[in-house]
Design a protein around this motif. Structure first.
Motif, mmCIF file in Angstrom:
data_model
loop_
_atom_site.group_PDB
_atom_site.id
_atom_site.type_symbol
_atom_site.label_atom_id
_atom_site.label_comp_id
_atom_site.label_asym_id
_atom_site.label_seq_id
_atom_site.Cartn_x
_atom_site.Cartn_y
_atom_site.Cartn_z
ATOM 1 N N LYS A 110 4.823 -9.669 5.451
ATOM 2 C CA LYS A 110 4.902 -11.164 5.883
ATOM 3 C C LYS A 110 6.123 -11.667 6.206
ATOM 4 N N LYS A 111 7.374 -11.065 5.541
ATOM 5 C CA LYS A 111 8.698 -11.571 6.055
ATOM 6 C C LYS A 111 8.997 -11.018 7.414
ATOM 7 N N SER A 116 1.044 -8.167 15.904
ATOM 8 C CA SER A 116 -0.264 -7.512 15.775
ATOM 9 C C SER A 116 -0.598 -6.520 16.857
ATOM 10 N N ILE A 117 -0.678 -5.404 16.923
ATOM 11 C CA ILE A 117 -1.053 -4.570 17.976
ATOM 12 C C ILE A 117 -2.466 -3.788 17.721
ATOM 13 N N HIS A 129 -3.668 -0.199 4.828
ATOM 14 C CA HIS A 129 -2.419 -0.489 4.711
ATOM 15 C C HIS A 129 -1.846 -1.081 5.832
ATOM 16 N N CYS A 130 -0.604 -1.717 5.945
ATOM 17 C CA CYS A 130 0.168 -2.352 7.156
ATOM 18 C C CYS A 130 1.586 -1.501 7.335
ATOM 19 N N CYS A 131 1.525 -1.357 8.780
ATOM 20 C CA CYS A 131 2.853 -0.704 9.130
ATOM 21 C C CYS A 131 3.537 -1.620 10.158
ATOM 22 N N TYR A 140 6.503 -5.079 15.547
ATOM 23 C CA TYR A 140 5.175 -5.012 15.799
ATOM 24 C C TYR A 140 4.311 -4.246 14.378
ATOM 25 N N LYS A 141 3.183 -4.591 14.385
ATOM 26 C CA LYS A 141 2.492 -4.163 13.215
ATOM 27 C C LYS A 141 1.078 -3.895 13.569
ATOM 28 N N PHE A 142 0.545 -2.943 12.841
ATOM 29 C CA PHE A 142 -0.850 -2.316 12.855
ATOM 30 C C PHE A 142 -1.338 -2.168 11.422
#
Length: 160
Positions: A110-111, A116-117, A129-131, A140-142
């Protein structure tokens, strides 16, 4: 370094969902019989809608069982492929050195002001899990759901 695993959806919950949908739609069908409509065409149209909705949900759940995700670490890259039927499509390939965070969704992710992709997992309701990774100065995150040993391997090769 190489590590690979293939993750798919379990069939037991899908069977339970399909049986629940069929039971629920049968109750809806019986309930429609007890409602007084102005014409029989309205009842017929509503019953057809219930039938097609039931078939749509069953087909969608059946197809979801045919989708698998392959997570791999090959030559300092995290690679995610989607296997659907006979085809295998590469969804994402990220250098492990570019990964800023990997872990639970509620953690440090969150920081980062990351865009989001996508979600690369079969079961959307269970936490994954979040990357978060950096590319061209942007984050970017997925979300994905590999095993804990896979996550530990990625963390082991990350440069901090």
């Amino acid at each position: 370094m190489m590590h690979k695993e293939v993750v798919g959806r379990r069939r037991a919950p899908v069977i339970a969902i399909v049986l629940f949908v069929i039971t629920f739609m049968l109750y809806v069908h019986e309930g429609l019989k007890h409602i007084d409509f102005d014409s029989n065409k309205t009842l017929l149209i509503l019953n057809l809608i219930v039938l097609f909705l039931t078939l749509y949900i069953i087909i969608k759940e059946y197809r979801s069982c045919k989708v698998y995700y392959k997570y791999a670490i090959i030559a300092n890259k995290l690679i995610i492929n989607k296997i659907s039927g006979e085809s295998e499509d590469n969804l994402i390939s990220v250098k492990i050195n570019d990964i800023a965070y990997i872990g639970s969704k509620a953690g440090e992710s969150k920081k980062y002001n990351a865009r989001s992709i996508g979600h690369f997992m079969c079961e959307k309701l269970r936490p994954g899990h979040c990357c978060v990774y950096e590319k061209d100065g942007k984050y970017y995150k997925f979300n994905f759901k590999p095993s804990n040993s896979f996550i530990d391997r990625v963390k082991k090769y990350m440069v901090k």
